[in-house]
Design a protein around this motif. Structure first.
Motif, short mmCIF file in Angstrom:
data_model
loop_
_atom_site.label_atom_id
_atom_site.label_comp_id
_atom_site.label_asym_id
_atom_site.label_seq_id
_atom_site.Cartn_x
_atom_site.Cartn_y
_atom_site.Cartn_z
N TRP A 277 16.16 44.05 11.45
CA TRP A 277 14.56 43.18 13.03
C TRP A 277 13.67 42.18 12.12
CZ3 TRP A 277 15.34 45.46 17.52
CH2 TRP A 277 13.87 45.65 18.31
N ARG A 278 14.09 41.19 12.88
CA ARG A 278 13.25 40.04 12.53
C ARG A 278 11.64 39.83 13.61
NH1 ARG A 278 10.30 36.00 11.09
NH2 ARG A 278 10.89 33.71 10.77
N TYR A 279 10.66 39.56 12.85
CA TYR A 279 9.41 39.74 13.90
C TYR A 279 9.32 38.56 13.89
CZ TYR A 279 8.20 44.91 12.77
OH TYR A 279 8.37 46.14 13.55
N TRP A 280 8.99 37.87 14.72
CA TRP A 280 8.98 36.37 14.86
C TRP A 280 7.51 35.97 15.42
CZ3 TRP A 280 12.93 33.52 14.43
CH2 TRP A 280 14.04 33.87 14.19
N SER A 281 6.83 36.92 15.87
CA SER A 281 4.84 36.93 15.85
C SER A 281 4.26 36.45 14.78
CB SER A 281 4.56 37.58 16.74
OG SER A 281 4.82 38.64 16.53
N ILE A 282 5.03 37.20 13.14
CA ILE A 282 4.52 37.16 12.80
C ILE A 282 4.02 35.56 12.13
CG2 ILE A 282 6.56 37.15 10.78
CD1 ILE A 282 4.52 38.79 8.55
N ASP A 283 5.36 34.24 12.55
CA ASP A 283 4.94 33.15 11.90
C ASP A 283 3.57 32.74 12.42
OD1 ASP A 283 7.68 33.89 11.84
OD2 ASP A 283 8.16 32.42 11.57
N LEU A 284 3.40 33.33 13.58
CA LEU A 284 2.12 32.43 14.00
C LEU A 284 0.79 33.19 13.99
CD1 LEU A 284 3.32 31.86 18.20
CD2 LEU A 284 2.72 30.35 15.86
N MET A 285 0.90 34.77 13.62
CA MET A 285 -0.63 35.15 13.50
C MET A 285 -0.98 35.36 11.93
SD MET A 285 0.89 39.72 15.42
CE MET A 285 -0.74 39.86 14.72
N LEU A 286 0.42 34.70 11.05
CA LEU A 286 -0.23 34.84 9.34
C LEU A 286 -1.39 33.04 9.26
CD1 LEU A 286 2.19 36.96 7.73
CD2 LEU A 286 -0.69 37.23 8.37
N ARG A 287 -0.27 32.45 10.23
CA ARG A 287 -0.74 30.47 9.95
C ARG A 287 -1.59 30.18 9.68
NH1 ARG A 287 3.98 27.56 12.91
NH2 ARG A 287 5.17 28.37 11.91
N GLY A 288 -2.16 29.62 8.67
CA GLY A 288 -3.88 29.65 8.67
C GLY A 288 -4.13 30.37 7.96
N GLN A 289 -4.43 31.35 7.97
CA GLN A 289 -4.92 32.79 7.73
C GLN A 289 -5.14 32.71 5.95
OE1 GLN A 289 -6.61 33.63 10.37
NE2 GLN A 289 -6.26 33.10 11.33
N VAL A 290 -6.04 33.15 5.85
CA VAL A 290 -6.50 33.67 4.33
C VAL A 290 -6.11 34.52 3.87
CG1 VAL A 290 -8.14 34.03 2.25
CG2 VAL A 290 -8.77 32.27 3.87
N PRO A 291 -5.08 35.16 3.47
CA PRO A 291 -4.81 36.20 2.61
C PRO A 291 -5.16 37.18 2.81
CG PRO A 291 -4.01 35.25 1.19
CD PRO A 291 -4.29 34.10 2.44
N SER A 292 -5.04 38.62 3.62
CA SER A 292 -6.43 40.07 2.59
C SER A 292 -4.91 41.22 3.74
CB SER A 292 -7.22 40.29 3.71
OG SER A 292 -7.25 39.95 5.03
N GLU A 293 -6.09 42.85 2.63
CA GLU A 293 -5.12 43.92 3.52
C GLU A 293 -5.74 43.79 5.16
OE1 GLU A 293 -5.14 48.36 1.94
OE2 GLU A 293 -5.48 47.28 0.75
N LYS A 294 -5.89 43.01 5.48
CA LYS A 294 -7.10 43.54 6.55
C LYS A 294 -6.03 42.66 7.34
CE LYS A 294 -10.80 43.27 9.53
NZ LYS A 294 -10.15 42.49 10.77
N LEU A 295 -5.87 41.79 7.25
CA LEU A 295 -4.97 41.13 8.16
C LEU A 295 -3.37 41.31 8.30
CD1 LEU A 295 -4.56 38.38 9.55
CD2 LEU A 295 -4.39 37.28 7.39
N PHE A 296 -2.37 41.68 7.04
CA PHE A 296 -1.65 42.15 7.07
C PHE A 296 -1.57 43.36 7.88
CE2 PHE A 296 -1.21 39.94 2.87
CZ PHE A 296 -0.83 38.36 3.38
N ARG A 297 -2.70 44.34 7.80
CA ARG A 297 -3.11 45.80 8.56
C ARG A 297 -2.92 45.59 9.99
NH1 ARG A 297 -0.94 50.09 6.82
NH2 ARG A 297 -1.99 50.45 4.86
#
Length: 335
Positions: A277-297
């Motif tokens: 199962w491939r998630y396509w929207s993750i590419d756009l949702m994470l692009r340019g973001q600073v990684p954090s648990e809140k973001l990933f959640r």
């Protein structure tokens, strides 16, 4: 096991011709899944076409991609220097699958084509649409703890009475799907290429078909294009026991990071659908973001909105969400 004729072609074209001329023929290489199916009477090929001596065992870097022959053993692929340096996510997924003994026999092509491990599929006394279309799905009203939470219709459809809720068993294929691999296929009409996301099928009106291979077609190689995920990728497999068990949920997460930000992202899940199962929207949702648990959640919860539980596997929705967060955190290098 029914009697069968054993054939040993000398070339890829000869193998394809043999399979095309004999609709009930099947290819065999490592046989780690096919032989089990034959012993149980689930697969009964009239002819076995042994492809082990065909020239499909090379691992080589060509131009901008890693080309891996279909007869490369899983154990050799997991330990190959080019894989460990260029595509470590693939090596991690391979080492999470099966046992050392099986990896020493199983081939890349066989891994792509392995069939579900659903107990209803393996028990001839129970109904199974995948084994006998139209018979019904025993898992729908039966024991379905390990079964799918995503179905046909972009993940938002219900469970069709005529379909199948079994999950795809491969770990390798989950990583290959996240890495947007190409499958190289030879058939009666020559060579063609199919993206990994389109190689396997969802269980719609023909649950007996696992892939989009045509009659006589033979997988000859896979190609993984170079990427910038080597330093920030992780394969997480959650299972009932630590050794030789199929995934309840697995996550292949790959990030491209620079300057403390995510510039590209890929993710695929295993153990949740009839295909990786491939998630396509993750590419756009994470692009340019600073990684954090809140973001990933937030990303994980968004992606799980399309999940639909059966009677016994509602826990998988929360499990998959937590696994996604954990895999992304490990890939990003944050605690």
């Amino acid at each position: 096991m029914k009697p069968f004729q054993y054939l040993r072609p000398k070339t890829v074209q000869e193998a394809v011709t043999m399979a095309t001329d004999n609709p009930e023929a099947q290819y065999i290489a490592g046989g780690t899944n096919l032989v089990d199916l034959m012993k149980r009477g689930i697969a009964s090929p009239s002819k076995l076409i042994d492809i082990n001596h065909l020239p499909l065992k090379k691992i080589e870097h060509r131009y901008d991609r890693l080309r891996i022959g279909a007869l490369v053993l899983n154990s050799d692929l997991a330990q190959h220097k080019a894989v460990l340096t260029r595509q470590p996510l693939l090596a991690q997924a391979l080492l999470a699958g099966a046992s050392g003994q099986l990896r020493n026999m199983a081939t890349v092509g066989g891994n792509l084509l392995q069939r579900t491990r659903c107990s209803y599929f393996y028990d001839l006394a129970l109904p199974c649409n995948k084994r006998k279309p139209g018979a019904g799905c025993g898992a729908e009203e039966g024991i379905n703890r390990t079964h799918a939470i995503f179905f046909a219709g972009n993940g938002f459809g219900g469970i069709e009475k005529s379909s199948c809720i079994a999950v795809h068993p491969s770990d390798m294929c989950v990583a290959l799907t996240a890495l947007e691999t190409t499958v190289v296929i030879n058939g009666p009409d020559g060579e063609r290429r199919v993206m990994m996301k389109d190689f396997h099928r969802l269980s719609t009106q023909q649950p007996e078909l696992d892939t989009n291979l045509g009659p006589g077609e033979l997988v000859t190689a896979i190609e993984v294009v170079d990427n910038a995920f080597a330093k920030h990728s992780h394969y997480l497999k959650v299972r009932d026991r630590a050794s030789y068990a199929f995934a309840l949920v697995s996550v292949a997460a790959a990030l491209q990071m620079d300057g403390g930000r995510i510039w590209d992202a890929r993710m695929a899940l295993g153990g949740v659908a009839h295909k990786p199962w491939r998630y396509w929207s993750i590419d756009l949702m994470l692009r340019g973001q600073v990684p954090s648990e809140k973001l990933f959640r937030e990303v994980a919860e968004h992606e799980m909105e399309g999940a639909k539980a059966t009677a016994q596997n509602a826990f998988k929705i929360k499990l998959a969400s937590n696994a996604m967060v954990a895999a992304l955190k490990t890939a990003a290098g944050i605690s």
